[in-house]
Structures are given as structure tokens and as C-alpha cells.
Design a protein around this motif. Structure first.
Motif, mmCIF file in Angstrom:
data_model
loop_
_atom_site.group_PDB
_atom_site.id
_atom_site.type_symbol
_atom_site.label_atom_id
_atom_site.label_comp_id
_atom_site.label_asym_id
_atom_site.label_seq_id
_atom_site.Cartn_x
_atom_site.Cartn_y
_atom_site.Cartn_z
ATOM 1 N N ARG A 1 56.066 17.312 73.079
ATOM 2 C CA ARG A 1 55.067 17.178 72.020
ATOM 3 C C ARG A 1 54.652 15.729 71.878
ATOM 4 O O ARG A 1 55.410 14.815 72.203
ATOM 5 N N ASP A 2 53.448 15.568 71.356
ATOM 6 C CA ASP A 2 52.908 14.252 71.031
ATOM 7 C C ASP A 2 52.613 14.280 69.543
ATOM 8 O O ASP A 2 51.617 14.875 69.110
ATOM 9 N N ASN A 3 53.494 13.668 68.749
ATOM 10 C CA ASN A 3 53.346 13.738 67.295
ATOM 11 C C ASN A 3 52.067 13.046 66.815
ATOM 12 O O ASN A 3 51.469 13.456 65.824
ATOM 13 N N ALA A 4 51.655 12.020 67.506
ATOM 14 C CA ALA A 4 50.445 11.301 67.108
ATOM 15 C C ALA A 4 49.196 12.169 67.263
ATOM 16 O O ALA A 4 48.210 12.000 66.556
ATOM 17 N N LYS A 5 49.268 13.105 68.211
ATOM 18 C CA LYS A 5 48.121 13.992 68.473
ATOM 19 C C LYS A 5 48.325 15.389 67.905
ATOM 20 O O LYS A 5 47.470 16.262 68.102
ATOM 21 N N ASN A 6 49.456 15.614 67.236
ATOM 22 C CA ASN A 6 49.760 16.961 66.701
ATOM 23 C C ASN A 6 49.636 18.024 67.789
ATOM 24 O O ASN A 6 49.075 19.106 67.554
ATOM 25 N N THR A 7 50.144 17.720 68.939
ATOM 26 C CA THR A 7 49.975 18.586 70.099
ATOM 27 C C THR A 7 51.329 18.892 70.743
ATOM 28 O O THR A 7 52.194 18.010 70.830
ATOM 29 N N VAL A 8 51.466 20.142 71.174
ATOM 30 C CA VAL A 8 52.657 20.561 71.902
ATOM 31 C C VAL A 8 52.224 21.088 73.261
ATOM 32 O O VAL A 8 51.144 21.668 73.398
ATOM 33 N N TYR A 9 53.074 20.849 74.254
ATOM 34 C CA TYR A 9 52.776 21.241 75.628
ATOM 35 C C TYR A 9 53.896 22.135 76.168
ATOM 36 O O TYR A 9 55.040 22.070 75.728
ATOM 37 N N GLN A 42 42.779 24.145 55.425
ATOM 38 C CA GLN A 42 43.286 25.083 56.397
ATOM 39 C C GLN A 42 43.826 24.337 57.615
ATOM 40 O O GLN A 42 43.552 23.163 57.796
ATOM 41 N N VAL A 43 44.601 25.064 58.415
ATOM 42 C CA VAL A 43 45.179 24.513 59.637
ATOM 43 C C VAL A 43 44.798 25.418 60.802
ATOM 44 O O VAL A 43 44.863 26.640 60.685
ATOM 45 N N GLN A 44 44.399 24.814 61.906
ATOM 46 C CA GLN A 44 44.059 25.585 63.110
ATOM 47 C C GLN A 44 44.920 25.100 64.277
ATOM 48 O O GLN A 44 45.165 23.899 64.416
ATOM 49 N N LEU A 45 45.345 26.062 65.084
ATOM 50 C CA LEU A 45 46.047 25.755 66.334
ATOM 51 C C LEU A 45 45.186 26.282 67.474
ATOM 52 O O LEU A 45 44.851 27.469 67.492
ATOM 53 N N VAL A 46 44.830 25.414 68.391
ATOM 54 C CA VAL A 46 43.975 25.806 69.507
ATOM 55 C C VAL A 46 44.729 25.591 70.806
ATOM 56 O O VAL A 46 45.134 24.466 71.125
ATOM 57 N N GLU A 47 44.888 26.681 71.542
ATOM 58 C CA GLU A 47 45.631 26.653 72.802
ATOM 59 C C GLU A 47 44.672 26.557 73.982
ATOM 60 O O GLU A 47 43.524 27.010 73.916
ATOM 61 N N SER A 48 45.171 26.022 75.064
ATOM 62 C CA SER A 48 44.406 25.971 76.309
ATOM 63 C C SER A 48 45.374 25.898 77.479
ATOM 64 O O SER A 48 46.563 25.601 77.293
ATOM 65 N N GLY A 49 44.865 26.213 78.668
ATOM 66 C CA GLY A 49 45.656 26.038 79.870
ATOM 67 C C GLY A 49 46.147 27.300 80.538
ATOM 68 O O GLY A 49 46.759 27.236 81.613
ATOM 69 N N GLY A 50 45.912 28.447 79.942
ATOM 70 C CA GLY A 50 46.344 29.677 80.589
ATOM 71 C C GLY A 50 45.484 29.998 81.796
ATOM 72 O O GLY A 50 44.506 29.319 82.098
ATOM 73 N N GLY A 51 45.866 31.056 82.514
ATOM 74 C CA GLY A 51 45.100 31.460 83.674
ATOM 75 C C GLY A 51 45.893 32.320 84.621
ATOM 76 O O GLY A 51 46.951 32.841 84.271
ATOM 77 N N LEU A 52 45.334 32.470 85.821
ATOM 78 C CA LEU A 52 45.949 33.280 86.873
ATOM 79 C C LEU A 52 46.539 32.346 87.928
ATOM 80 O O LEU A 52 45.859 31.421 88.394
ATOM 81 N N VAL A 53 47.793 32.608 88.299
ATOM 82 C CA VAL A 53 48.465 31.774 89.292
ATOM 83 C C VAL A 53 49.370 32.655 90.140
ATOM 84 O O VAL A 53 49.845 33.708 89.675
ATOM 85 N N CYS A 62 48.572 22.922 73.055
ATOM 86 C CA CYS A 62 48.239 23.477 71.738
ATOM 87 C C CYS A 62 48.063 22.316 70.773
ATOM 88 O O CYS A 62 49.017 21.569 70.516
ATOM 89 N N ALA A 63 46.846 22.185 70.253
ATOM 90 C CA ALA A 63 46.537 21.106 69.329
ATOM 91 C C ALA A 63 46.343 21.655 67.928
ATOM 92 O O ALA A 63 45.585 22.610 67.726
ATOM 93 N N ALA A 64 47.025 21.042 66.975
ATOM 94 C CA ALA A 64 46.898 21.425 65.570
ATOM 95 C C ALA A 64 45.931 20.473 64.877
ATOM 96 O O ALA A 64 45.939 19.267 65.127
ATOM 97 N N SER A 65 45.115 21.041 64.003
ATOM 98 C CA SER A 65 44.163 20.218 63.256
ATOM 99 C C SER A 65 43.967 20.808 61.863
ATOM 100 O O SER A 65 44.327 21.952 61.600
ATOM 101 N N GLY A 66 43.387 19.992 60.989
ATOM 102 C CA GLY A 66 43.131 20.453 59.635
ATOM 103 C C GLY A 66 43.845 19.602 58.615
ATOM 104 O O GLY A 66 44.137 18.437 58.836
ATOM 105 N N SER A 67 44.166 20.208 57.494
ATOM 106 C CA SER A 67 44.757 19.511 56.357
ATOM 107 C C SER A 67 46.277 19.402 56.537
ATOM 108 O O SER A 67 47.049 20.043 55.852
#
Length: 121
Positions: A71-79, A1-12, A22-27
Motif C-alpha cells: 500500500r501507499d498511504n500517501a495515495k490511499n492506494t493498495v496493490y 462519501q468514500v469511493q474505492l476504484v479498482e483496476s488491473g484485472g484481465g485475462l492471463v 485500488c485507490a480510495a477517494s472522498g471524505s
């Protein structure tokens, strides 16, 4: 499976900044396009910004000059760096990634769970 986990939202406050991750992990064998979408109450989900594996970007007209996707392809992460935020940017922001899983020959689009961004006037 593949998971995408987001962070950084809030009130401004209007005019402020936020950075979403957003970091992707899994197979994962490879990730092609990655992007951010948003959905405000009563509205359809819309593309905010996208970036290809090679770094080509595109943006919604409403965020050009204010938001930057990377994005950082090495970390499977998008900003998503969001500057000069406006109240109309208020929405749930979702990460999307087109992923080819290990031992497969096709891509599939995966979504994160969403993160709330609220901009007060």
C-alpha cells in the motif's frame, strides 16, 4: 462519501502475472486495514490478502509465496501483485478498506466494484 476504484484485472495464461490497484477517494480522515477479497462463481467471498496501515500483512494459504500486497498511504492506494497465476485464481477480486471519514469517530468498511481476473489453462 468514500469511493474505492479498482483496476488491473484481465485475462492471463496460467503462470502469468497481473497487478491490481485500488485507490480510495472522498471524505477520508484515515484508512486502517486494506485488503483484497475474491469470489469465484458459486463460492463465497474469501480473503486473499490484507495489510495494516503499518504494513503488517497476512495472506490466504492458497496464495502465499505467489501474491504480494502493498500500500501507499500517501495515495490511499493498495496493490496486489499476483504471480504464478493458476486457473483456480479465476474470480472477481474486490478491494476493501476500513475508513474513518472526516468529522467522524468510527470506521466503516467500504468495497470496490470488483475486477474480473481470468486465468486460462
Amino acid at each position: 462519501q468514500v469511493q474505492l476504484v479498482e483496476s488491473g484485472g484481465g485475462l492471463v495464461q496460467a503462470g502469468g502475472s497481473l497487478r491490481l490497484s485500488c485507490a480510495a477517494s472522498g471524505s477520508i480522515f484515515s484508512i486502517n486495514d486494506m485488503g483484497w477479497y475474491r469470489q469465484a462463481p458459486g463460492k463465497q467471498r474469501e480473503l486473499v490478502a490484507a495489510v495494516s496501515r503499518g504494513g503488517t500483512t497476512n495472506y490466504a494459504d492458497s496464495v502465499k509465496g505467489r501474491f504480494t500486497i502493498s500500500r501507499d498511504n500517501a495515495k490511499n492506494t493498495v496493490y496486489l501483485q499476483m504471480n504464478s497465476l493458476k486457473p483456480e485464481d479465476t474470480a472477481v477480486y474486490y478491494c476493501n478498506a476500513r475508513v474513518q471519514r472526516v468529522a467522524t469517530t468510527y470506521e466503516y468498511g467500504y468495497w470496490g466494484q470488483g475486477t474480473q481476473v481470468t486465468v486460462s489453462s
